[in-house]
Design a protein around this motif. Structure first.
Motif, PDB file in Angstrom:
ATOM      1  N   ILE A 111      -0.323   6.374  -6.738  1.00 44.67           N
ATOM      2  CA  ILE A 111       1.011   5.777  -6.915  1.00 44.67           C
ATOM      3  C   ILE A 111       1.385   4.927  -5.717  1.00 44.67           C
ATOM      4  CG2 ILE A 111       3.471   6.352  -7.020  1.00 44.67           C
ATOM      5  CD1 ILE A 111       2.706   8.716  -8.831  1.00 44.67           C
ATOM      6  N   GLU A 112       1.116   5.406  -4.521  1.00 45.30           N
ATOM      7  CA  GLU A 112       1.495   4.643  -3.328  1.00 45.30           C
ATOM      8  C   GLU A 112       0.634   3.399  -3.152  1.00 45.30           C
ATOM      9  OE1 GLU A 112       3.486   8.234  -0.702  1.00 45.30           O
ATOM     10  OE2 GLU A 112       1.543   7.426  -0.089  1.00 45.30           O
ATOM     11  N   ILE A 113      -0.644   3.491  -3.514  1.00 44.18           N
ATOM     12  CA  ILE A 113      -1.483   2.284  -3.478  1.00 44.18           C
ATOM     13  C   ILE A 113      -0.990   1.284  -4.515  1.00 44.18           C
ATOM     14  CG2 ILE A 113      -3.810   1.406  -3.916  1.00 44.18           C
ATOM     15  CD1 ILE A 113      -4.867   4.068  -2.770  1.00 44.18           C
ATOM     16  N   ALA A 114      -0.557   1.778  -5.674  1.00 45.36           N
ATOM     17  CA  ALA A 114      -0.026   0.888  -6.715  1.00 45.36           C
ATOM     18  C   ALA A 114       1.223   0.168  -6.231  1.00 45.36           C
ATOM     19  CB  ALA A 114       0.280   1.690  -7.977  1.00 45.36           C
ATOM     20  N   TRP A 115       2.119   0.888  -5.576  1.00 44.95           N
ATOM     21  CA  TRP A 115       3.317   0.242  -5.033  1.00 44.95           C
ATOM     22  C   TRP A 115       2.949  -0.785  -3.960  1.00 44.95           C
ATOM     23  CZ3 TRP A 115       7.667  -0.585  -7.053  1.00 44.95           C
ATOM     24  CH2 TRP A 115       8.334   0.354  -7.833  1.00 44.95           C
ATOM     25  N   ALA A 116       1.973  -0.454  -3.122  1.00 40.62           N
ATOM     26  CA  ALA A 116       1.545  -1.408  -2.094  1.00 40.62           C
ATOM     27  C   ALA A 116       0.997  -2.677  -2.725  1.00 40.62           C
ATOM     28  CB  ALA A 116       0.492  -0.757  -1.194  1.00 40.62           C
ATOM     29  N   ALA A 117       0.253  -2.530  -3.837  1.00 41.66           N
ATOM     30  CA  ALA A 117      -0.281  -3.702  -4.538  1.00 41.66           C
ATOM     31  C   ALA A 117       0.836  -4.490  -5.205  1.00 41.66           C
ATOM     32  CB  ALA A 117      -1.308  -3.257  -5.578  1.00 41.66           C
ATOM     33  N   ALA A 118       1.817  -3.794  -5.784  1.00 37.78           N
ATOM     34  CA  ALA A 118       2.922  -4.481  -6.445  1.00 37.78           C
ATOM     35  C   ALA A 118       3.752  -5.284  -5.459  1.00 37.78           C
ATOM     36  CB  ALA A 118       3.804  -3.467  -7.179  1.00 37.78           C
ATOM     37  N   ARG A 119       3.852  -4.791  -4.237  1.00 34.58           N
ATOM     38  CA  ARG A 119       4.697  -5.448  -3.231  1.00 34.58           C
ATOM     39  C   ARG A 119       3.925  -6.387  -2.310  1.00 34.58           C
ATOM     40  NH1 ARG A 119       7.349   0.434  -2.061  1.00 34.58           N
ATOM     41  NH2 ARG A 119       9.011   0.361  -3.637  1.00 34.58           N
ATOM     42  N   GLY A 120       2.641  -6.054  -2.066  1.00 33.30           N
ATOM     43  CA  GLY A 120       1.916  -6.806  -1.059  1.00 33.30           C
ATOM     44  C   GLY A 120       0.699  -7.560  -1.537  1.00 33.30           C
ATOM     45  N   GLY A 121       0.333  -7.445  -2.810  1.00 31.18           N
ATOM     46  CA  GLY A 121      -0.817  -8.172  -3.316  1.00 31.18           C
ATOM     47  C   GLY A 121      -1.980  -7.267  -3.666  1.00 31.18           C
ATOM     48  N   LEU A 122      -2.914  -7.813  -4.442  1.00 34.28           N
ATOM     49  CA  LEU A 122      -4.013  -7.012  -4.971  1.00 34.28           C
ATOM     50  C   LEU A 122      -4.987  -6.540  -3.905  1.00 34.28           C
ATOM     51  CD1 LEU A 122      -4.901  -8.802  -8.333  1.00 34.28           C
ATOM     52  CD2 LEU A 122      -3.652  -6.677  -7.984  1.00 34.28           C
ATOM     53  N   HIS A 123      -5.010  -7.183  -2.738  1.00 34.73           N
ATOM     54  CA  HIS A 123      -5.932  -6.723  -1.695  1.00 34.73           C
ATOM     55  C   HIS A 123      -5.613  -5.288  -1.262  1.00 34.73           C
ATOM     56  CE1 HIS A 123      -2.450  -8.150   0.623  1.00 34.73           C
ATOM     57  NE2 HIS A 123      -2.863  -7.339   1.576  1.00 34.73           N
ATOM     58  N   GLN A 124      -4.402  -4.810  -1.575  1.00 35.46           N
ATOM     59  CA  GLN A 124      -4.020  -3.452  -1.188  1.00 35.46           C
ATOM     60  C   GLN A 124      -4.780  -2.389  -1.969  1.00 35.46           C
ATOM     61  OE1 GLN A 124      -2.005  -2.644   1.235  1.00 35.46           O
ATOM     62  NE2 GLN A 124      -1.030  -4.587   1.738  1.00 35.46           N
ATOM     63  N   ILE A 125      -5.350  -2.748  -3.110  1.00 30.07           N
ATOM     64  CA  ILE A 125      -6.055  -1.736  -3.904  1.00 30.07           C
ATOM     65  C   ILE A 125      -7.508  -1.573  -3.481  1.00 30.07           C
ATOM     66  CG2 ILE A 125      -4.566  -2.097  -5.914  1.00 30.07           C
ATOM     67  CD1 ILE A 125      -6.770  -3.663  -7.224  1.00 30.07           C
ATOM     68  N   VAL A 126      -7.958  -2.353  -2.508  1.00 34.96           N
ATOM     69  CA  VAL A 126      -9.325  -2.211  -1.993  1.00 34.96           C
ATOM     70  C   VAL A 126      -9.345  -1.042  -1.032  1.00 34.96           C
ATOM     71  CG1 VAL A 126     -11.202  -3.308  -0.721  1.00 34.96           C
ATOM     72  CG2 VAL A 126      -9.793  -4.660  -2.274  1.00 34.96           C
ATOM     73  N   ASN A 127      -9.876   0.071  -1.486  1.00 36.97           N
ATOM     74  CA  ASN A 127      -9.869   1.311  -0.723  1.00 36.97           C
ATOM     75  C   ASN A 127     -11.217   1.984  -0.952  1.00 36.97           C
ATOM     76  OD1 ASN A 127      -9.397   4.280  -0.246  1.00 36.97           O
ATOM     77  ND2 ASN A 127      -7.325   3.569   0.214  1.00 36.97           N
ATOM     78  N   ALA A 128     -11.871   2.383   0.111  1.00 37.23           N
ATOM     79  CA  ALA A 128     -13.223   2.931  -0.015  1.00 37.23           C
ATOM     80  C   ALA A 128     -13.242   4.315  -0.650  1.00 37.23           C
ATOM     81  CB  ALA A 128     -13.912   2.980   1.350  1.00 37.23           C
ATOM     82  N   TYR A 129     -12.096   4.973  -0.759  1.00 36.37           N
ATOM     83  CA  TYR A 129     -12.067   6.311  -1.358  1.00 36.37           C
ATOM     84  C   TYR A 129     -11.471   6.294  -2.760  1.00 36.37           C
ATOM     85  CZ  TYR A 129     -11.901  11.419  -1.414  1.00 36.37           C
ATOM     86  OH  TYR A 129     -12.115  12.741  -1.731  1.00 36.37           O
ATOM     87  N   TRP A 130     -10.407   5.535  -2.968  1.00 42.12           N
ATOM     88  CA  TRP A 130      -9.733   5.482  -4.263  1.00 42.12           C
ATOM     89  C   TRP A 130     -10.126   4.205  -4.986  1.00 42.12           C
ATOM     90  CZ3 TRP A 130      -8.092  10.180  -4.597  1.00 42.12           C
ATOM     91  CH2 TRP A 130      -7.559  10.832  -3.493  1.00 42.12           C
ATOM     92  N   SER A 131     -10.622   4.345  -6.205  1.00 38.98           N
ATOM     93  CA  SER A 131     -11.080   3.186  -6.978  1.00 38.98           C
ATOM     94  C   SER A 131      -9.893   2.347  -7.436  1.00 38.98           C
ATOM     95  CB  SER A 131     -11.909   3.644  -8.179  1.00 38.98           C
ATOM     96  OG  SER A 131     -13.075   4.308  -7.743  1.00 38.98           O
ATOM     97  N   PRO A 132     -10.091   1.047  -7.696  1.00 37.67           N
ATOM     98  CA  PRO A 132      -8.956   0.124  -7.857  1.00 37.67           C
ATOM     99  C   PRO A 132      -8.351   0.025  -9.253  1.00 37.67           C
ATOM    100  CG  PRO A 132     -10.994  -1.117  -7.801  1.00 37.67           C
ATOM    101  CD  PRO A 132     -11.365   0.317  -7.558  1.00 37.67           C
TER     102      PRO A 132
END
Length: 585
Positions: free
Chosen positions: A57-78
């Protein structure tokens, strides 16, 4: 989808108790049941989340507010946070409705999973009929019966294995896996044209974006597709080029993410979740949070959470990772330097633990034991086993590979649910009814196989209904509201006595846990004298925590200045000058 009709043998033997009835299959009934029970489950569990849910949820909010590059995370899939970010952008939910909205999105994915499973059932029935086994001694179970078995076990599995209550990407994986296996069945029937292979590659690519574990499994899927294409009559060249097409489409989805992750980590990687889990569950390293290095052979922590006090151990982690609980927002950062290694003894223990978990999965609610006993009782008088078409085992090779892969590291219900469910229905679909078997015995067997999962699912649905009627307040939300009333605003750093993985109130309140005494260290804090406890609490404040919260009543000694948070089982400690004055009424 058209209604399936009985096999030719069944048409020639209408008295058979297993024969399909002439009326159309009641798809509308099952769809209504899936919709109603799915909504009931979602609403009853609308506030149920896990530590993984908060991170997505927090990665989703970061992507909604800051752009799709926020979903690039080596542990959580995008893929899953991307879908959540689209929902959050459209509806802009307030904090108290975030979890509910995420569950409603899961409900949509759940409906998609049932539609995908229907397609799998259709292809499985067609593949079974293509086997063309002789009917001199027995008859295939009717397509209608197989369809009913599939639907009732899907409903049962959605309650006990994997359903819409999980705010994780596992339902997305289930959708893609059902469709991919359905396409493998279609390829086996000789319907695997270039478009089918291109779609197959897209499903595998999306599967990798949904969960990193699907990347190595993709190669097993591609191998099966190639072999099945050859078995269906395609030349080596055609089968090879079609498989290369599927691999190429997979690469379109996978390569950009692999390049982005590799650039971010400074090494080649398609995701770190597997290596971290292997180190934790096989090499016995510290699980989840606060890995400081060790045991020997697992590498050296490059930037662990900072240990600022001993006896009890206190860890601080205010930077550089964001999130309401930074150690779980990006575990791959805190576990940089981890080096998982193979050990025969450790791997044997992991396999034993996995076998125990598979037994638990099989035993959940007792339904499968009831079915197994029913098969054993009637096997000699009424049941036989048919054969699948040549090479059909290749269709289910990816499912077996998935079960084997997870058994090497960690098995959980939601990880393996779609693979186990497909293997279960494939096994049941191979049953055959002996000609001349007592009709009443066969009807009773069929009734047991249907009613066992139906009753178990109905019992779970009654629990959901009871929880809806009871409508108890959601404590993390009450804690969040009370923190705001006490003057702790969004963005504030707080401390926690306990491991913050279950501190969902932090996300709801918009605060960040930046320092904590983990669960295992709480007894030391409780046993310490008053002076040492005050020293530890003052240390929390010195690193930027405006308050310290705990659920442990033994740790919240009133003599130290702890106060209960009204309406909850939580407690709060603040320095006297930080305590907000009560509002005037």
């Amino acid at each position: 989808m058209h209604h399936l009709r009985g096999s030719q043998a069944e048409k020639q033997n209408p008295p058979s108790p297993a024969a399909a009835p002439r009326n159309a299959y009641p798809r509308l009934f099952f769809w209504c049941v899936v919709l109603v029970l799915g909504l009931l489950n979602v609403w009853a569990r609308r506030n149920d989340v896990s530590p993984d849910s908060i991170s997505y949820i927090e990665i989703a909010w970061a992507a909604a507010r800051g752009g799709l590059h926020q979903i690039v995370n080596a542990y959580w899939s995008p893929l899953y946070p991307f879908l959540l970010s689209l929902v959050f952008r459209c509806f802009h939910p307030p904090a108290q409705w975030e979890f509910t909205l995420a569950h409603l999105m899961n409900f949509v994915v759940y409906i998609g999973s049932f539609a995908s499973f229907e397609l799998y059932l259709k292809e499985l029935i067609l593949e079974r009929e293509a086997a063309g086994e002789s009917t001199k001694r027995n008859l295939s179970v009717s397509p209608r019966t197989v369809w009913i078995w599939g639907c009732v076990f899907f409903l049962w599995a959605s309650y006990y294995w994997l359903g819409p209550l999980w705010i994780t990407p596992d339902l997305c994986v289930a959708v893609l896996v059902y469709l991919a296996i359905a396409l493998l069945l279609r390829i086996r029937r000789g319907r695997g044209n270039w478009l089918v292979f291109a779609g197959f590659g897209a499903l595998l690519g999306l599967g990798y974006l949904a969960k990193a574990a699907m990347f190595p499994l993709s190669f097993v899927f591609l191998f099966s597709a190639f072999c099945l294409s050859r078995l269906s009559g395609a030349s080596f060249r055609v089968a090879g080029f079609r498989t290369l097409l599927a691999a190429g489409v997979l690469s379109i989805f996978a390569v950009p993410l692999i390049l982005a992750l590799s650039a971010a980590k400074g090494r080649t990687t398609f995701g770190d979740s597997g290596r971290i889990n292997y180190m934790e569950f096989v090499n016995r390293a510290t699980r989840s949070v606060h890995w400081q290095g060790g045991p020997p052979g697992t590498g050296t922590a490059v930037h662990p959470t900072r240990k600022i006090f001993s006896d009890p151990d206190v860890f601080e982690f205010s930077s550089p990772v964001q999130g309401s609980y930074p150690p779980w927002y990006d575990p791959s950062y805190w576990y940089d330097g981890a080096r998982p290694h193979f050990s025969v003894k450790a791997q044997a223990w992991a396999l034993f633990r996995a076998s125990n978990m598979y037994l638990k999965i099989f035993s959940k609610s007792g339904v499968l034991w009831v079915v197994l006993v029913a098969i054993w009782v009637v096997r000699r008088k009424a049941l036989g086993w048919g054969r699948s078409s040549t090479g059909a085992w290749l269709v289910f090779l990816p499912s077996v590979a998935a079960l084997g892969m997870y058994s090497m590291v960690l098995v959980e219900f939601r990880y393996v649910a779609p693979f186990v469910l497909m293997l279960l229905i494939w096994t049941l679909a191979r049953m055959r009814i002996v000609i001349g078997a007592e009709p009443q015995l066969v009807r009773r067997f069929h009734l047991v196989v249907v009613m066992a999962p139906v009753l178990a699912a109905g019992w779970a649905a009654m629990h959901d209904l009871y929880d809806i009627v009871r409508n108890e307040p959601y404590e993390p939300w009450v804690v969040a509201q009370q923190l705001h009333a006490m003057g702790i605003s969004s963005g504030t750093g707080v401390g926690y006595i306990g491991t913050g993985l279950d501190a969902y109130w932090a996300h709801l309140a918009g605060v960040r846990i930046i320092v904590e005494i983990p669960n295992i260290e709480q007894p030391r804090f409780i046993a310490a004298d008053a002076a040492r406890r005050q020293e530890v609490l003052a240390l929390f404040t010195s690193v930027g925590a405006s308050a310290v919260i705990t659920r442990n009543a033994d740790a919240a000694n009133p003599a130290d200045g702890w106060r209960p948070i009204p309406g909850t089982h939580h407690f709060i400690w603040q320095q006297p000058w930080l305590i907000a004055a009560p509002e005037k009424k």
